[in-house]
Design an enzyme around this catalytic site. Structure first.
Site: not given
Ligand code: PXP
Length: 242
Positions: A7, A10, A43, A45, A49, A70, A101, A151, A191
Site C-alpha cells: 500500500n 503514505h 485507497h 478516499r 487526503r 480500496e 480505516t 481481506e 492492517h
Molecule cells: N488493508 C486495508 C483495507 C487498509 O485500509 C489498510 C490501511 O490503508 C491496510 C490494509 C494496510 O494497513 P497498514 O498501513 O497498517 O499496513
C-alpha cells in the site's frame, strides 16, 4: 505462493503535506514491483487526503502486477472503479475523521447494498474483496453478498497486548479463514502488520496475500523502499513469499 500487496498511500501523504509533486506514489509502486510485490494497493478516499484521481489513472496504466483499489461503497467510487477497471476492488468503510480505516465493513448489516456493488464491479470484470473483521457473521455475509475474496482485518491481532491476547486474536483469524474457505471465499489479510507480527499470519496456509503499508513505508524512509520490501518478504517466510 503468498503474495505481498504494498500500500503506497503514505507516499502520497508526504507529497500532499506540501501539495507538491514528490515523492510520487507511482514511482514507489513501480519500485515496489521490482522489489517483489505481487500487487499495489491504493485507497482513493472521498476527501482525497492522499491518493489523487490522477495517481490511480497512472497506476492503472503502469502497474504490471495487480492494482487493488480500496474504496468506499459510494456511487462516485463505483463509477471510478468501473471506468479504470483495477484487477481488484477492496470495499472498506470510510469515515472522514479517522486516521486510517478503523474497523471492517459491516457486510452483515448492509448485505443488499454490498451485494449490488459487488454485482456491478464483477460485471465490469473486477474481482471484489471485502475488508471485514474476523467474525463469523461477517464472513457468512460476505459469502452471501457474492464476494470473491475477504481481506481479514488483522488490526486487533496487531494491537493485542501480551502473548495470550495475541494468540486469542490469531485463533479468531484462523477460525475465520476456515469458515471463509468452507463458504468458497478466497482469503487475504491486512492492517497493522509489521516485521515482528507478520510471521504468524503469513504461516496460515489458506491466506493468499497480505496488504501492508505503514510498516513498510516507515522502514523505507530509513533504509530505502527496495530493502524494506525485501525484508518484509523475508519476514513473511521466503518459502511462501515470492
Ligand atoms: N488493508 C486495508 C483495507 C487498509 O485500509 C489498510 C490501511 O490503508 C491496510 C490494509 C494496510 O494497513 P497498514 O498501513 O497498517 O499496513
Amino acid at each position: 505462493m503468498l503474495g505481498l500487496c504494498v500500500n503506497v498511500d503514505h507516499i502520497a501523504t508526504i507529497r500532499q503535506s506540501r501539495r507538491g509533486v514528490e515523492p510520487d506514489p507511482v514511482q514507489a509502486a513501480l519500485l515496489a514491483e521490482l522489489a517483489g510485490a505481487s500487487g499495489i494497493t491504493v485507497h482513493l478516499r472521498e476527501d482525497r487526503r492522499h491518493i489523487q484521481d490522477r495517481d490511480v489513472e497512472l497506476l492503472r496504466r503502469l502497474v504490471k502486477t495487480k492494482l487493488n483499489l480500496e474504496m468506499a461503497v459510494t456511487e462516485e467510487m463505483l463509477q471510478i472503479a468501473l471506468t479504470l477497471k483495477p484487477e481488484m476492488a477492496t470495499l472498506v468503510p470510510e469515515r472522514r475523521e479517522e486516521l486510517t480505516t478503523e474497523g471492517g465493513l459491516d457486510v452483515h448489516g448492509h448485505v443488499d447494498e454490498v451485494s449490488q456493488a459487488i454485482g456491478r464491479l464483477r460485471e465490469g470484470g473486477i474481482a471484489v474483496s471485502l475488508f471485514i473483521d474476523p467474525e463469523h457473521h461477517q464472513v457468512a455475509a460476505a459469502a452471501r453478498a457474492g464476494a470473491d475474496f475477504v481481506e481479514l482485518h488483522t488490526g486487533s491481532y496487531a494491537e493485542a497486548k501480551g502473548r495470550k491476547a495475541q494468540e486469542a486474536e490469531l485463533t479468531r483469524l484462523i477460525q475465520s479463514v476456515s469458515a471463509g474457505r468452507e463458504l468458497g471465499l478466497r482469503i487475504n489479510a491486512g492492517h497493522g502488520l509489521d516485521y515482528r507480527n507478520v510471521g504468524s499470519i503469513a504461516a496460515i496456509p489458506e491466506v493468499e496475500e497480505l496488504s501492508i503499508g505503514h510498516s513498510i513505508i516507515a522502514r523505507a524512509v530509513l533504509v530505502g523502499l527496495e530493502r524494506a520490501i525485501r525484508e518484509m518478504l523475508e519476514a513473511m517466510g521466503t518459502d511462501r513469499a515470492r
